[in-house]
Design an enzyme around this catalytic site. Sequence first.
Site, PDB file in Angstrom:
ATOM      1  N   TYR A   1     -50.923  19.915  34.938  1.00 25.06           N
ATOM      2  CA  TYR A   1     -50.756  20.322  33.545  1.00 25.06           C
ATOM      3  C   TYR A   1     -49.347  20.030  33.034  1.00 25.06           C
ATOM      4  O   TYR A   1     -48.353  20.428  33.645  1.00 25.06           O
ATOM      5  CB  TYR A   1     -51.031  21.815  33.448  1.00 25.06           C
ATOM      6  CG  TYR A   1     -51.279  22.367  32.060  1.00 25.06           C
ATOM      7  CD1 TYR A   1     -52.497  22.186  31.432  1.00 25.06           C
ATOM      8  CD2 TYR A   1     -50.310  23.114  31.411  1.00 25.06           C
ATOM      9  CE1 TYR A   1     -52.748  22.729  30.190  1.00 25.06           C
ATOM     10  CE2 TYR A   1     -50.550  23.664  30.158  1.00 25.06           C
ATOM     11  CZ  TYR A   1     -51.780  23.467  29.545  1.00 25.06           C
ATOM     12  OH  TYR A   1     -52.021  24.012  28.306  1.00 25.06           O
TER      13      TYR A   1
ATOM     14  N   SER B   1     -54.126  21.008  40.814  1.00 27.13           N
ATOM     15  CA  SER B   1     -54.073  21.887  39.652  1.00 27.13           C
ATOM     16  C   SER B   1     -54.939  21.314  38.532  1.00 27.13           C
ATOM     17  O   SER B   1     -56.143  21.132  38.713  1.00 27.13           O
ATOM     18  CB  SER B   1     -52.623  22.107  39.236  1.00 27.13           C
ATOM     19  OG  SER B   1     -52.522  23.179  38.314  1.00 27.13           O
ATOM     20  N   GLN B   2     -54.375  20.993  37.362  1.00 26.15           N
ATOM     21  CA  GLN B   2     -55.189  20.341  36.336  1.00 26.15           C
ATOM     22  C   GLN B   2     -55.828  19.078  36.901  1.00 26.15           C
ATOM     23  O   GLN B   2     -57.002  18.781  36.620  1.00 26.15           O
ATOM     24  CB  GLN B   2     -54.335  19.984  35.121  1.00 26.15           C
ATOM     25  CG  GLN B   2     -55.086  19.181  34.065  1.00 26.15           C
ATOM     26  CD  GLN B   2     -54.195  18.732  32.926  1.00 26.15           C
ATOM     27  OE1 GLN B   2     -54.256  19.285  31.838  1.00 26.15           O
ATOM     28  NE2 GLN B   2     -53.348  17.733  33.185  1.00 26.15           N
TER      29      GLN B   2
ATOM     30  N   ASP C   1     -51.864  32.463  45.016  1.00 22.64           N
ATOM     31  CA  ASP C   1     -51.798  31.607  43.825  1.00 22.64           C
ATOM     32  C   ASP C   1     -52.268  32.396  42.612  1.00 22.64           C
ATOM     33  O   ASP C   1     -53.458  32.662  42.440  1.00 22.64           O
ATOM     34  CB  ASP C   1     -52.677  30.378  44.032  1.00 22.64           C
ATOM     35  CG  ASP C   1     -52.533  29.350  42.913  1.00 22.64           C
ATOM     36  OD1 ASP C   1     -51.968  29.681  41.850  1.00 22.64           O
ATOM     37  OD2 ASP C   1     -53.001  28.207  43.121  1.00 22.64           O
TER      38      ASP C   1
ATOM     39  N   HIS D   1     -48.838  28.685  43.844  1.00 24.59           N
ATOM     40  CA  HIS D   1     -49.499  27.512  43.293  1.00 24.59           C
ATOM     41  C   HIS D   1     -49.008  26.197  43.889  1.00 24.59           C
ATOM     42  O   HIS D   1     -49.631  25.152  43.655  1.00 24.59           O
ATOM     43  CB  HIS D   1     -49.351  27.495  41.768  1.00 24.59           C
ATOM     44  CG  HIS D   1     -50.285  26.551  41.087  1.00 24.59           C
ATOM     45  ND1 HIS D   1     -51.646  26.530  41.340  1.00 24.59           N
ATOM     46  CD2 HIS D   1     -50.065  25.569  40.160  1.00 24.59           C
ATOM     47  CE1 HIS D   1     -52.217  25.590  40.610  1.00 24.59           C
ATOM     48  NE2 HIS D   1     -51.290  24.986  39.886  1.00 24.59           N
TER      49      HIS D   1
END
Length: 322
Positions: free
Chosen positions: A92, A187-188, A273, A303
């Site tokens: 992101y 992640s994203q 996370d 994360h």
Amino acid sequence: MALFDLSLDELRDYRSESAEPEDFDDFWAATLAEARTHDLDARFEPVDSGLSTVRVLDVTFAGYGGHPVKGWLTLPADADEPLPLVVQFLGYGGGRGLPHEHLLWASTGRAHFLMDTRGQGSAWGGGGGTPDPVGAGPAYPGFMTRGVDAPENYYYRRVYTDAVRAIEAARSHPLTDARRTVALGASQGGGITLAVGGLVPDLVAVAPDVPFLVDFPRGTTLTDRHPYREVGLFLQTHRDRTADVMRTLSYFDGVHFAARGRAPALFSTALEDRTCPPSTVFAAFNAWAHEDKRIEVYDFNDHEGGGPFQEQTKLRWLRAYA
């Protein structure tokens, strides 16, 4: 914060309560069909990256709406025949950056295609080069609520479509082997990986690390961290929009793409996370349809997840597939 989510035993049995839209498949079939009415027009321009062990190509292809999307294709310098292809999606706020930031996968003798994320590229790394020319209604700062009034208008409809087209563009180069295509990201990027895992039927493997954009009903209510928190802050103002927003998000939930996953998969999660809570990751893992799947669990990480340890695990795992 230490452990805050379900216990590991509970995580292994957890199932999302995200409701799949009845027209989920029709929505995505129509979306991709519309995108394919535009010529892919994949262009590969050599760049002087200053690197001697790899060749770097500046890529432009037509994504959602025919909009130009950028990427890097990095090849071993001596490549002269089609190579296994790794297509990577970004976290992101980041962009494709500079070629020397992304050397891992070409260093393994594979072709590496990195897709820029439209409208992003100013939060970390070396920047991005793909605008998002589509406007949207009122939104909370960030990308999570852009166009959230309807699935047809939502930002991630464009991003997921770009991602499918990125795979098509990367496969069109003569030095990539379409039959040995892997999708991965963190992640994203992990969430986008889940989407293409459900939309592209012939990938040989996928590797979503600490994936975002999964199990929206839980992610948006369990954690107070961005980006999930953007949704709650939008709804603080638009108090009468919760049902509509959740309906829109359901078309983009990684859980539903996971239920259509047709490739072997390596997931990862971290039990501390708070950006992408482990229950949301397990929601996708437990829904993943292909029986050849595993998940790496990092007990005391946030994360950042497994970081270099997970990269090492992927390097070894992918030897069996591409």
